[in-house]
Design a protein around this motif. Structure first.
Motif, mmCIF file in Angstrom:
data_model
loop_
_atom_site.group_PDB
_atom_site.id
_atom_site.type_symbol
_atom_site.label_atom_id
_atom_site.label_comp_id
_atom_site.label_asym_id
_atom_site.label_seq_id
_atom_site.Cartn_x
_atom_site.Cartn_y
_atom_site.Cartn_z
ATOM 1 N N THR A 247 69.603 105.649 -12.135
ATOM 2 C CA THR A 247 70.946 106.240 -12.031
ATOM 3 C C THR A 247 71.752 105.485 -10.968
ATOM 4 O O THR A 247 71.220 104.635 -10.249
ATOM 5 N N ALA A 248 73.008 105.844 -10.854
ATOM 6 C CA ALA A 248 73.905 105.031 -10.025
ATOM 7 C C ALA A 248 73.787 105.321 -8.528
ATOM 8 O O ALA A 248 74.182 104.508 -7.706
ATOM 9 N N LEU A 250 75.573 107.225 -6.801
ATOM 10 C CA LEU A 250 76.941 107.127 -6.273
ATOM 11 C C LEU A 250 77.461 108.453 -5.730
ATOM 12 O O LEU A 250 78.553 108.514 -5.163
ATOM 13 N N SER A 251 76.687 109.539 -5.918
ATOM 14 C CA SER A 251 77.252 110.869 -5.654
ATOM 15 C C SER A 251 77.757 111.059 -4.224
ATOM 16 O O SER A 251 78.854 111.587 -4.042
ATOM 17 N N LEU A 254 80.992 109.144 -3.920
ATOM 18 C CA LEU A 254 82.104 109.802 -4.617
ATOM 19 C C LEU A 254 82.556 111.044 -3.850
ATOM 20 O O LEU A 254 83.746 111.310 -3.721
ATOM 21 N N GLU A 290 78.907 111.633 -17.526
ATOM 22 C CA GLU A 290 78.437 112.256 -16.281
ATOM 23 C C GLU A 290 79.581 112.362 -15.283
ATOM 24 O O GLU A 290 79.716 113.354 -14.577
ATOM 25 N N ILE A 291 80.411 111.322 -15.249
ATOM 26 C CA ILE A 291 81.604 111.417 -14.402
ATOM 27 C C ILE A 291 82.472 112.568 -14.916
ATOM 28 O O ILE A 291 83.131 113.282 -14.146
ATOM 29 N N ARG A 294 81.464 115.810 -13.392
ATOM 30 C CA ARG A 294 82.053 115.977 -12.053
ATOM 31 C C ARG A 294 83.488 116.511 -12.177
ATOM 32 O O ARG A 294 83.906 117.416 -11.469
ATOM 33 N N TRP A 353 68.718 113.497 -0.903
ATOM 34 C CA TRP A 353 69.177 113.341 -2.292
ATOM 35 C C TRP A 353 68.002 113.632 -3.214
ATOM 36 O O TRP A 353 66.841 113.533 -2.794
ATOM 37 N N MET A 360 67.357 120.138 -11.632
ATOM 38 C CA MET A 360 67.374 121.203 -12.644
ATOM 39 C C MET A 360 66.035 121.942 -12.673
ATOM 40 O O MET A 360 65.994 123.166 -12.767
ATOM 41 N N PHE A 381 70.728 123.531 -0.572
ATOM 42 C CA PHE A 381 71.227 122.212 -0.996
ATOM 43 C C PHE A 381 72.422 121.807 -0.132
ATOM 44 O O PHE A 381 72.590 120.650 0.211
ATOM 45 N N LEU A 385 71.641 118.156 1.228
ATOM 46 C CA LEU A 385 72.073 117.044 0.368
ATOM 47 C C LEU A 385 73.116 116.176 1.071
ATOM 48 O O LEU A 385 74.076 116.722 1.641
ATOM 49 N N ALA A 388 76.261 116.899 -0.932
ATOM 50 C CA ALA A 388 76.644 118.307 -1.115
ATOM 51 C C ALA A 388 78.138 118.409 -1.412
ATOM 52 O O ALA A 388 78.959 117.976 -0.601
ATOM 53 N N ASN A 393 77.905 121.324 -6.824
ATOM 54 C CA ASN A 393 76.763 122.162 -6.459
ATOM 55 C C ASN A 393 76.891 123.534 -7.123
ATOM 56 O O ASN A 393 75.928 124.070 -7.676
ATOM 57 N N LEU A 395 78.574 124.267 -9.837
ATOM 58 C CA LEU A 395 78.345 124.106 -11.283
ATOM 59 C C LEU A 395 76.858 123.978 -11.568
ATOM 60 O O LEU A 395 76.323 124.625 -12.467
ATOM 61 N N TRP A 397 74.193 124.949 -9.906
ATOM 62 C CA TRP A 397 73.398 126.174 -9.713
ATOM 63 C C TRP A 397 73.752 127.242 -10.722
ATOM 64 O O TRP A 397 72.871 127.908 -11.259
HETATM 65 P P1 FAD Z 1 74.376 109.489 -12.036
HETATM 66 O O1 FAD Z 1 73.491 110.012 -13.103
HETATM 67 O O2 FAD Z 1 74.378 108.037 -11.848
HETATM 68 O O3 FAD Z 1 75.850 110.002 -12.380
HETATM 69 C C1 FAD Z 1 77.023 109.367 -11.867
HETATM 70 C C2 FAD Z 1 77.927 110.376 -11.209
HETATM 71 O O4 FAD Z 1 78.320 111.383 -12.129
HETATM 72 C C3 FAD Z 1 77.280 111.131 -10.062
HETATM 73 O O5 FAD Z 1 77.316 110.389 -8.866
HETATM 74 C C4 FAD Z 1 78.109 112.390 -10.001
HETATM 75 O O6 FAD Z 1 79.305 112.187 -9.289
HETATM 76 C C5 FAD Z 1 78.441 112.639 -11.457
HETATM 77 N N1 FAD Z 1 77.482 113.581 -12.031
HETATM 78 C C6 FAD Z 1 76.329 113.300 -12.670
HETATM 79 N N2 FAD Z 1 75.742 114.438 -13.098
HETATM 80 C C7 FAD Z 1 76.548 115.453 -12.709
HETATM 81 C C8 FAD Z 1 76.477 116.864 -12.848
HETATM 82 N N3 FAD Z 1 75.480 117.477 -13.489
HETATM 83 N N4 FAD Z 1 77.469 117.611 -12.304
HETATM 84 C C9 FAD Z 1 78.508 117.032 -11.657
HETATM 85 N N5 FAD Z 1 78.620 115.690 -11.496
HETATM 86 C C10 FAD Z 1 77.658 114.917 -12.029
HETATM 87 N N6 FAD Z 1 76.074 116.547 -7.597
HETATM 88 C C11 FAD Z 1 76.799 116.307 -6.487
HETATM 89 O O7 FAD Z 1 77.488 115.286 -6.421
HETATM 90 N N7 FAD Z 1 76.779 117.177 -5.441
HETATM 91 C C12 FAD Z 1 76.036 118.329 -5.456
HETATM 92 O O8 FAD Z 1 76.069 119.103 -4.489
HETATM 93 C C13 FAD Z 1 75.240 118.590 -6.603
HETATM 94 N N8 FAD Z 1 74.443 119.685 -6.664
HETATM 95 C C14 FAD Z 1 73.694 119.917 -7.786
HETATM 96 C C15 FAD Z 1 72.894 121.068 -7.849
HETATM 97 C C16 FAD Z 1 72.123 121.332 -8.972
HETATM 98 C C17 FAD Z 1 71.265 122.571 -9.024
HETATM 99 C C18 FAD Z 1 72.144 120.434 -10.062
HETATM 100 C C19 FAD Z 1 71.299 120.704 -11.286
HETATM 101 C C20 FAD Z 1 72.938 119.299 -10.019
HETATM 102 C C21 FAD Z 1 73.728 119.024 -8.905
HETATM 103 N N9 FAD Z 1 74.542 117.869 -8.818
HETATM 104 C C22 FAD Z 1 75.293 117.652 -7.695
HETATM 105 C C23 FAD Z 1 74.720 116.981 -9.980
HETATM 106 C C24 FAD Z 1 73.787 115.765 -10.072
HETATM 107 O O9 FAD Z 1 72.463 116.145 -9.860
HETATM 108 C C25 FAD Z 1 74.162 114.633 -9.112
HETATM 109 O O10 FAD Z 1 75.534 114.355 -9.198
HETATM 110 C C26 FAD Z 1 73.403 113.355 -9.447
HETATM 111 O O11 FAD Z 1 72.021 113.580 -9.380
HETATM 112 C C27 FAD Z 1 73.811 112.270 -8.479
HETATM 113 O O12 FAD Z 1 73.044 111.111 -8.646
HETATM 114 P P2 FAD Z 1 73.669 109.781 -9.239
HETATM 115 O O13 FAD Z 1 74.904 109.406 -8.515
HETATM 116 O O14 FAD Z 1 72.574 108.768 -9.295
HETATM 117 O O15 FAD Z 1 74.053 110.272 -10.706
#
Ligand code: FAD
Length: 506
Positions: A247-248, A250-251, A254, A290-291, A294, A353, A360, A381, A385, A388, A393, A395, A397
């Motif tokens: 995965t990216a 990037l969270s 962002l 996935e974006i 968000r 992270w 999930m 979290f 996180l 965070a 977050n 959404l 939960w």
């Molecule tokens: P990638 O898979 O590479 O996705 C790229 C970007 O898309 C992410 O950086 C993020 O900005 C967005 N994204 C991806 N999945 C989700 C999603 N399900 N919901 C919203 N945006 C998403 N994400 C957070 O940024 N902050 C949180 O506090 C947060 N809390 C979470 C709590 C729970 C219980 C769950 C199930 C998910 C949560 N997420 C949260 C969503 C997601 O898990 C993370 O965004 C993701 O794991 C970030 O890793 P990545 O950048 O490698 O994601």
């Protein structure tokens, strides 16, 4: 008489740029607008934790913020500028700095959280009353949530039609930062030292975070470039494997606005050479979705600002949650006896992270197997996180607990053993984060309590001593969770909340 030309910068009053969750120079409309005024620019960050109330940044976020502010200051200095730091009530700090510097205008990028937006409106009124001009710009979401509505003019509550609608809307191009140095004020106002903000932990628990992350805009852009170059094509296949690095990541970038979704969009478009509306290729398509999640999270938070505390589906307010401090503690510490859950919780503790699939699984475990309120998980979290984020977050939960928009139905209870076997087939994720199980053969790694004594002995595992037995029996816990759910749905509400509260987890 010789004609003396007064430099423009001297004649034009300074403009304050109030940085918040937009800790970047590129694609920063507020900064560009301030520079376009031609006068000196005063970049200001105000730590106003009291205004954030219960959602003031948690420990991991504060760690990130410290490093991100340092990076922003460095980037500004390379442009002849600097970041001024202050703390206190943002409105009065802004007025104080405007008086001290002679600034006539303040620019900022909006924040998506409704409470922050309401505060901004109050501050804007106060500043205007004090004779200051305020200019605000869309911040880190792609579309203004108040303008995206379904056919009946109501907010979307299901992701697919929401995103389908969004995909018909044009994405603005990211704004480039104009070349050259910034105009500096004749005298810089006094700044607090970064350390004085007290963002770093008092006891050093942050080594794992420092090893895993590099905060700041330059790192964010590098991370995006590498992801698009090396991982985008395989994203659709690899994104669900927690052991891989598919995965990216990037969270946090962002969340802190070190990079914007518009820049992500531009990078996808450039990489896939797509001239039409959406990036080409399955990896890019899935990633852009996935974006979209968000974006959906911010849409929901905008329209349902009560949801960080309260379930979107009001009937869930009556859910008979358990009360069990010991179980919550075991979950937080990664000692539930379910390896995939424990691995996730330990990765979270060490690096700030965790992979989305694991989020999930262990969120489902907290809410359904332990029947503990989703708010307790969201709160943990929030503190642990680095990404965070109130919208995502909430959404995540509510989705897991079945009480949010487009949520997983409550009866979909993740089986932590099967999930582990499916998404961490060779057990390498568990081996990495739960090293006491590292030597178990793959067929036992996700259920060590089922391993024969010889396999445990060979791997050096002593159940109850080196690794706990499961704190609940998943099958029984699932049955109980579903019974509690049925009870909640009774027209007259749960029979007796006290009865459920005291009911021991099996
Ligand atoms: P990638 O898979 O590479 O996705 C790229 C970007 O898309 C992410 O950086 C993020 O900005 C967005 N994204 C991806 N999945 C989700 C999603 N399900 N919901 C919203 N945006 C998403 N994400 C957070 O940024 N902050 C949180 O506090 C947060 N809390 C979470 C709590 C729970 C219980 C769950 C199930 C998910 C949560 N997420 C949260 C969503 C997601 O898990 C993370 O965004 C993701 O794991 C970030 O890793 P990545 O950048 O490698 O994601």
């Amino acid at each position: 008489m010789q004609h003396v030309r007064i430099p423009r910068a001297v004649s034009i009053a300074p403009t304050i740029v109030w940085f918040r969750l937009d800790l970047r120079l590129q694609d920063n409309p507020a900064l560009n607008a301030a520079r376009a005024r031609g006068g000196p620019v005063i970049p200001l960050y105000i730590l106003d934790a009291a205004a954030e109330g219960r959602w003031a940044p948690g420990a991991a976020s504060r760690w990130w913020l410290h490093h991100s502010l340092a990076a922003l200051d460095g980037a500004l200095r390379s442009r002849g500028s600097r970041l001024i730091l202050a703390r206190g009530a943002a409105g009065s700090v802004l007025r104080r700095f405007a008086r001290a510097t002679g600034a006539r205008a303040v620019c900022w990028n909006e924040r998506g959280e409704p409470a922050a937006a309401a505060r901004d409106r109050r501050i804007q009124r106060d500043l205007a009353a004090a004779g200051l001009e305020v200019k605000s710009f869309r911040g880190s979401v792609l579309f203004d949530p108040s303008t995206v509505a379904n056919r009946s003019g109501r907010p979307f509550q299901v992701f697919t039609p929401f995103w389908r609608r969004c995909r018909t809307l044009p994405v603005e191009k990211p704004q480039r930062l104009r070349r050259g140095k910034f105009v500096a004020p004749a005298r810089w106002p006094r700044s607090l030292a970064l350390g004085a903000l007290g963002l770093r932990p008092k006891i050093a628990w942050d080594a794992g975070l420092a090893a895993a992350w590099s905060a700041g805009e330059a790192s964010a852009r590098r991370q995006l470039r590498r992801f698009v170059r090396d991982k985008l094509d395989a994203y659709a296949e690899r994104r669900d494997q927690p052991a891989g690095d598919g995965t990216a990541r990037l969270s946090p970038h962002l969340h802190f606005g070190e990079i914007t979704p518009r820049q992500v969009w531009a990078a996808l478009r450039a990489a896939t050479r797509e001239a039409g509306g959406v990036p080409a290729g399955r990896g890019a398509w899935v990633f852009w979705n996935e974006i979209g999640w968000r974006e959906f999270a911010y849409h929901l938070l905008h329209h349902f600002p009560q949801t960080p505390q309260n379930p979107l589906r009001p009937e869930f307010a009556a859910f008979p949650w358990a009360r069990n401090r010991a179980a919550l503690r075991a979950w937080q510490q990664g000692r539930t006896g379910y390896p995939i859950v424990d691995a996730g919780m330990r990765q979270l503790w060490r690096t700030g992270w965790m992979h989305n699939r694991v989020r999930m699984i262990l969120a489902s475990f907290l809410v359904k197997d332990l029947r503990l309120p989703w708010q307790a998980g969201a709160r943990w979290f929030w503190d642990t996180l680095v990404d965070a984020d109130l919208a995502s977050n909430t959404l995540g939960w509510q989705w897991t607990a079945g009480c949010g928009a487009d949520a997983a139905p409550f009866f979909r209870v993740f089986n932590p053993v099967l999930q582990g076997r499916k998404f961490d087939g060779d057990g390498s994720y568990v081996r990495r984060w739960v090293p006491e199980l590292a030597k178990l053969p793959v067929r036992h790694i996700h259920a060590p309590w089922e391993a024969p004594p010889t396999a445990l002995a060979d791997a050096g595992v002593i159940l109850r001593q080196t690794y706990p037995l499961p704190i609940v029996d998943h099958r029984m816990a699932r049955r109980l969770a579903l019974a509690a759910y049925d009870d909640m749905k009774r027209p007259t509400g749960p029979r007796s909340r006290a009865r459920w509260r005291s009911r021991r987890i099996p």
